[in-house]
Scaffold this motif. Structure first.
Motif, PDB file in Angstrom:
ATOM      1  N   THR A 166      36.399 107.618  39.670  1.00 49.49           N
ATOM      2  CA  THR A 166      37.290 106.705  40.128  1.00 49.49           C
ATOM      3  C   THR A 166      38.106 106.325  38.765  1.00 49.49           C
ATOM      4  N   ASN A 167      39.403 105.609  38.832  1.00 45.87           N
ATOM      5  CA  ASN A 167      40.103 105.130  37.859  1.00 45.87           C
ATOM      6  C   ASN A 167      39.273 104.242  37.071  1.00 45.87           C
ATOM      7  N   ALA A 168      38.533 103.325  37.732  1.00 56.20           N
ATOM      8  CA  ALA A 168      37.895 101.984  37.252  1.00 56.20           C
ATOM      9  C   ALA A 168      36.691 102.872  36.289  1.00 56.20           C
ATOM     10  N   GLN A 169      35.975 103.921  36.599  1.00 57.10           N
ATOM     11  CA  GLN A 169      34.993 104.433  35.832  1.00 57.10           C
ATOM     12  C   GLN A 169      35.682 104.932  34.365  1.00 57.10           C
ATOM     13  N   VAL A 170      37.134 105.437  34.655  1.00 59.63           N
ATOM     14  CA  VAL A 170      37.513 106.157  33.412  1.00 59.63           C
ATOM     15  C   VAL A 170      38.091 104.856  32.463  1.00 59.63           C
TER      16      VAL A 170
ATOM     17  N   GLY B  64      36.508 101.955  32.331  1.00 58.02           N
ATOM     18  CA  GLY B  64      35.379 101.580  31.899  1.00 58.02           C
ATOM     19  C   GLY B  64      35.057 100.160  32.418  1.00 58.02           C
ATOM     20  N   ASP B  65      35.810  99.828  33.553  1.00 59.36           N
ATOM     21  CA  ASP B  65      35.786  98.399  34.283  1.00 59.36           C
ATOM     22  C   ASP B  65      34.303  98.338  34.990  1.00 59.36           C
ATOM     23  N   SER B  66      34.016  99.633  35.804  1.00 58.00           N
ATOM     24  CA  SER B  66      32.733  99.240  36.701  1.00 58.00           C
ATOM     25  C   SER B  66      31.844 100.302  36.369  1.00 58.00           C
ATOM     26  N   TYR B  67      31.806 100.988  35.346  1.00 55.98           N
ATOM     27  CA  TYR B  67      30.746 102.072  35.219  1.00 55.98           C
ATOM     28  C   TYR B  67      30.201 101.937  33.830  1.00 55.98           C
ATOM     29  N   ASP B  68      28.975 101.298  33.381  1.00 57.78           N
ATOM     30  CA  ASP B  68      28.562 101.536  32.092  1.00 57.78           C
ATOM     31  C   ASP B  68      27.047 102.104  32.083  1.00 57.78           C
ATOM     32  N   ALA B  69      26.597 102.378  33.087  1.00 58.38           N
ATOM     33  CA  ALA B  69      25.438 102.863  33.382  1.00 58.38           C
ATOM     34  C   ALA B  69      25.333 104.297  33.075  1.00 58.38           C
ATOM     35  N   GLY B  70      24.147 105.025  32.892  1.00 59.61           N
ATOM     36  CA  GLY B  70      24.092 106.441  32.709  1.00 59.61           C
ATOM     37  C   GLY B  70      23.839 106.634  31.172  1.00 59.61           C
TER      38      GLY B  70
ATOM     39  N   LYS C  91      44.735 111.828  43.269  1.00 59.50           N
ATOM     40  CA  LYS C  91      44.088 111.109  42.186  1.00 59.50           C
ATOM     41  C   LYS C  91      45.042 110.139  41.690  1.00 59.50           C
ATOM     42  N   PHE C  92      46.293 110.098  41.798  1.00 65.62           N
ATOM     43  CA  PHE C  92      47.254 109.126  41.140  1.00 65.62           C
ATOM     44  C   PHE C  92      47.878 108.553  42.290  1.00 65.62           C
ATOM     45  N   GLY C  93      47.757 108.765  43.461  1.00 63.51           N
ATOM     46  CA  GLY C  93      48.727 108.326  44.664  1.00 63.51           C
ATOM     47  C   GLY C  93      48.052 107.246  45.241  1.00 63.51           C
ATOM     48  N   ARG C  94      46.593 106.967  44.883  1.00 65.05           N
ATOM     49  CA  ARG C  94      46.300 105.899  45.653  1.00 65.05           C
ATOM     50  C   ARG C  94      46.067 104.618  45.012  1.00 65.05           C
ATOM     51  N   THR C  95      45.902 103.448  45.593  1.00 61.73           N
ATOM     52  CA  THR C  95      46.248 102.123  45.334  1.00 61.73           C
ATOM     53  C   THR C  95      45.018 101.695  45.016  1.00 61.73           C
ATOM     54  N   GLU C  96      43.590 101.957  45.461  1.00 62.14           N
ATOM     55  CA  GLU C  96      42.443 101.322  45.330  1.00 62.14           C
ATOM     56  C   GLU C  96      41.444 102.291  44.802  1.00 62.14           C
ATOM     57  N   ASP C  97      40.635 101.856  44.050  1.00 63.35           N
ATOM     58  CA  ASP C  97      39.566 103.037  43.522  1.00 63.35           C
ATOM     59  C   ASP C  97      38.419 103.199  44.671  1.00 63.35           C
ATOM     60  N   THR C  98      38.573 102.615  45.841  1.00 64.97           N
ATOM     61  CA  THR C  98      37.396 102.662  46.594  1.00 64.97           C
ATOM     62  C   THR C  98      37.728 104.190  47.456  1.00 64.97           C
ATOM     63  N   TYR C  99      36.905 104.824  47.846  1.00 65.08           N
ATOM     64  CA  TYR C  99      36.819 106.139  48.725  1.00 65.08           C
ATOM     65  C   TYR C  99      36.320 106.189  49.827  1.00 65.08           C
TER      66      TYR C  99
END
Length: 156
Positions: A74-78, A80-86, A148-156
């Motif tokens: 997701t764009n949020a993972q890229v 760094g907003d929502s993904y800091d694990a791993g 990838k770039f046409g969606r408005t939300e980061d939810t799938y």
């Protein structure tokens, strides 16, 4: 010239609110482009048997794998907003996205190479299988970009 259309008031379209249905519209368009790409190569392989070698289908498989890789992050993972694990965090998501785009570009370039090397110069064979192979990979890549770039939300 910039002030020419400044006072023009266009009434909103009441019967179509595209912003509320943007994600579903983009998903349908992306799926249609993906379907059209695979349909073209299936058509070329069935109409001209023997001209599309088995190795040529690897371009489409790599393009499809690229689509899955690009759209699994997701764009949020890229950002760094929502993904800091791993073990790598957002850096790993960026590397994964980069590798997905590299695979997509590589499949389009390989299909273009096959088109010009094997089908454009050949006078006895039809050029449609080569064009279909290139169009398949180009449509899969465009489908990946649209989704990838046409969606408005980061939810799938």
């Amino acid at each position: 010239m910039a002030n020419l259309l400044e006072n023009l008031n266009i009434p909103p379209c009441i019967w179509f609110e595209g912003e509320a249905r943007r994600n579903s519209t983009v998903s349908i368009l992306s799926g249609l482009l993906f379907f059209m790409g695979w349909w073209m190569i299936i058509d070329a392989a069935s109409v001209y048997p023997g001209t599309v070698a088995a190795g040529y289908h690897m371009c489409g498989v790599v393009g499809t794998l690229s689509l899955v890789m690009v759209n699994s992050v997701t764009n949020a993972q890229v950002r760094g907003d929502s993904y800091d694990a791993g073990c790598l965090g957002s850096r790993g998501a960026r590397i994964w996205l980069f590798l997905g785009f590299v695979m997509g570009f590589a499949s389009v370039i390989a299909a273009c190479w096959i088109l010009f090397a094997d089908f454009v110069g050949a006078k006895e064979a039809s050029q449609w299988p080569g064009v279909a192979l290139f169009m398949q990979n180009a449509l899969i890549f465009v489908s990946s970009l649209v989704f990838k770039f046409g969606r408005t939300e980061d939810t799938y």
